[in-house]
Design a protein around this motif. Structure first.
Motif, short mmCIF file in Angstrom:
data_model
loop_
_atom_site.label_atom_id
_atom_site.label_comp_id
_atom_site.label_asym_id
_atom_site.label_seq_id
_atom_site.Cartn_x
_atom_site.Cartn_y
_atom_site.Cartn_z
N UNK A 123 1.19 -1.52 -0.19
CA UNK A 123 0.27 -0.33 0.15
C UNK A 123 0.95 1.31 -0.10
N UNK A 124 0.29 2.22 -0.80
CA UNK A 124 1.44 3.46 -1.25
C UNK A 124 0.21 4.89 -0.14
N UNK A 125 1.81 5.90 -0.43
CA UNK A 125 1.52 6.47 0.16
C UNK A 125 -0.33 7.55 0.11
N UNK A 126 -0.16 6.94 -1.44
CA UNK A 126 -2.11 7.92 -1.21
C UNK A 126 -3.33 7.04 -1.00
N UNK A 127 -2.85 5.66 -1.37
CA UNK A 127 -3.59 4.97 -0.58
C UNK A 127 -4.15 5.06 0.71
N UNK A 128 -2.90 5.56 1.47
CA UNK A 128 -3.55 5.51 2.77
C UNK A 128 -3.41 6.94 3.10
N UNK A 129 -3.48 7.26 2.26
CA UNK A 129 -4.38 9.21 2.84
C UNK A 129 -5.47 8.48 2.65
N UNK A 130 -6.20 8.35 1.75
CA UNK A 130 -7.97 7.58 0.80
C UNK A 130 -8.37 6.59 2.18
N UNK A 131 -7.81 5.97 3.12
CA UNK A 131 -8.74 5.95 3.98
C UNK A 131 -8.88 7.16 5.65
N UNK A 132 -10.21 6.59 5.33
CA UNK A 132 -11.32 7.27 6.30
C UNK A 132 -11.22 7.52 7.55
N UNK A 133 -11.28 8.22 8.01
CA UNK A 133 -10.94 9.09 9.45
C UNK A 133 -11.64 8.48 10.30
N UNK A 134 -12.95 8.01 10.27
CA UNK A 134 -13.92 7.24 11.37
C UNK A 134 -13.31 6.14 10.60
N UNK A 135 -13.71 5.24 9.55
CA UNK A 135 -12.97 3.83 9.67
C UNK A 135 -11.06 3.05 11.01
N UNK A 136 -10.44 4.22 10.65
CA UNK A 136 -9.19 4.16 11.35
C UNK A 136 -9.74 4.25 12.87
N UNK A 137 -10.71 5.37 13.11
CA UNK A 137 -10.62 5.75 14.80
C UNK A 137 -11.33 4.49 15.41
N UNK A 138 -12.60 4.21 13.65
CA UNK A 138 -13.68 2.93 14.62
C UNK A 138 -12.32 1.51 14.99
N UNK A 139 -11.29 1.64 14.49
CA UNK A 139 -9.94 0.33 14.14
C UNK A 139 -9.57 0.46 15.15
N UNK A 140 -9.45 1.79 16.04
CA UNK A 140 -8.66 1.84 17.31
C UNK A 140 -9.65 1.57 18.42
N UNK A 141 -10.88 1.41 18.18
CA UNK A 141 -11.12 1.56 18.77
C UNK A 141 -12.59 2.59 19.80
N UNK A 142 -12.39 3.38 18.81
CA UNK A 142 -13.38 4.86 19.31
C UNK A 142 -14.77 5.30 18.22
N UNK A 143 -16.03 5.29 18.96
CA UNK A 143 -16.82 5.47 18.70
C UNK A 143 -17.29 6.86 18.78
N UNK A 144 -18.12 7.40 17.37
CA UNK A 144 -18.56 8.96 17.35
C UNK A 144 -19.60 9.15 18.67
N UNK A 145 -19.40 10.59 19.20
CA UNK A 145 -20.61 10.10 20.26
C UNK A 145 -21.33 11.34 19.60
N UNK A 203 7.49 6.90 9.34
CA UNK A 203 6.86 6.04 10.69
C UNK A 203 5.66 6.09 11.12
N UNK A 204 4.46 7.52 10.88
CA UNK A 204 3.76 7.94 10.14
C UNK A 204 2.74 7.22 9.95
N UNK A 205 3.20 6.51 9.06
CA UNK A 205 2.79 5.69 7.52
C UNK A 205 2.15 4.40 7.92
N UNK A 206 3.76 4.20 8.78
CA UNK A 206 3.74 2.67 9.06
C UNK A 206 2.89 2.30 9.91
N UNK A 207 3.25 3.33 11.02
CA UNK A 207 1.72 3.43 12.19
C UNK A 207 -0.03 3.05 11.74
N UNK A 208 -0.38 4.00 10.69
CA UNK A 208 -1.17 3.72 10.03
C UNK A 208 -1.79 1.73 9.80
N UNK A 209 -0.06 2.38 9.13
CA UNK A 209 -0.63 0.37 8.28
C UNK A 209 -1.15 -0.25 9.56
#
Length: 288
Positions: A1-23, A79-85
């Motif tokens: 996965x390249x940088x452009x692919x990571x940029x397209x990741x939904x922030x909401x999906x990213x937060x959900x993956x980390x265990x955070x749900x909208x209030x 390293x930020x990209x690695x963290x997201x991946x």
């Protein structure tokens, strides 16, 4: 996965993956508890359409990479990209070839001198700042950018960086930091930018008080340790979302020591806009 692919990741999906749900939800997006600090009320907002976040508690914000930086403590882009991946359980291509990432603009052959340029002094005068005030606090910065020579008004910060302004450019020469002007006073004025600080000088609002210029609301956290020494904190912040969020953050931190001085210019974006309404720019057009 390249940088452009990571940029397209939904922030909401990213937060959900980390265990955070909208209030909660508003017309522009979703509210969360900030994922990298403790808070009693959710002040972390995500705009799904733009895929951007903003923390109203600290004034920080940005895209998925800046969020990964806040959560991991990493300032290195790769390293930020690695963290997201890693958190999204995504494969990262090796060798890793990201889109070139560099801070812009890249300044070269920088020269700092007394502010004397008629063009720059006229630019400040058009914004209501007289020469004597401009020269007291500002410098002239001549620099080269992409092979061409430019100049700008420079305002030094506490890390030996410079805020830069001219009629066509607004930026900074790193590192980015606050500017503390200490006069030994128990009270302190706080401004978002140096043009507002200079405007307060013109309006005689400073009156010997200490001053902190944030040089961006994203620097608010850097100002908090210094502000703890003052009995009164007078905030001349912008009448916009970021300015109100910064004020709220200071009020939570320092309580009734914080005074909101934006009531002096309720119908204007900021203090300089108010100053310019009092001293409108004179037309240089010839009358026929």
């Amino acid at each position: 996965m390249n940088i452009d692919d990571i940029k397209k990741i939904s922030l909401v999906e990213f937060l959900n993956q980390l265990g955070y749900q909208p209030t909660g939800r508003d017309s522009k997006g979703l509210w969360f508890y900030a994922p990298y600090r403790s808070e009693r009320k959710p002040s972390f907002h995500v705009n799904p359409r733009k895929n951007l976040w903003f923390d109203f508690g600290t004034g920080a914000g940005g895209d998925i990479f800046s969020l990964a930086g806040e959560m991991s403590g990493e300032t290195d882009f790769l390293k930020q990209a690695d963290y997201i991946a890693e958190k999204m359980r995504l494969p990262v291509a090796t060798p890793y070839k990201p889109t070139p990432f560099a801070e812009e603009p890249t300044f070269e052959n920088i020269e700092v001198s007394r502010l004397e340029s008629p063009v720059l002094l006229r630019y400040l005068a058009d914004r209501g700042i007289p020469k004597e005030i401009a020269q007291r606090y500002c410098v002239q910065v001549d620099y080269e950018l992409h092979g061409k020579r430019y100049y700008a008004v420079g305002f030094p910060n506490n890390a030996n960086g410079l805020e830069l302004r001219n009629p066509f450019f607004k930026g900074s020469y790193p590192p980015k930091h606050i500017t503390l002007i200490a006069n030994g006073n128990a009270r302190c004025n706080v401004f978002e930018g140096f043009i507002d600080f200079l405007s307060a000088e013109r309006l005689d609002y400073n009156d010997g008080l200490d001053t902190i210029v944030l040089n961006s609301v994203s620097n608010l956290q850097k100002a908090i340790p210094a502000l703890g020494n003052y009995t009164v904190i007078q905030c001349y912040l912008d009448n916009d979302t970021a300015g109100r969020a910064a004020l709220a953050r200071l009020q939570r931190e320092f309580g009734d020591r914080v005074m909101d001085k934006s009531a002096l210019y309720p119908d204007h974006k900021d203090l300089n806009d108010y100053l310019m309404s009092l001293y409108p720019k004179k037309s240089t057009k010839l009358k026929l």
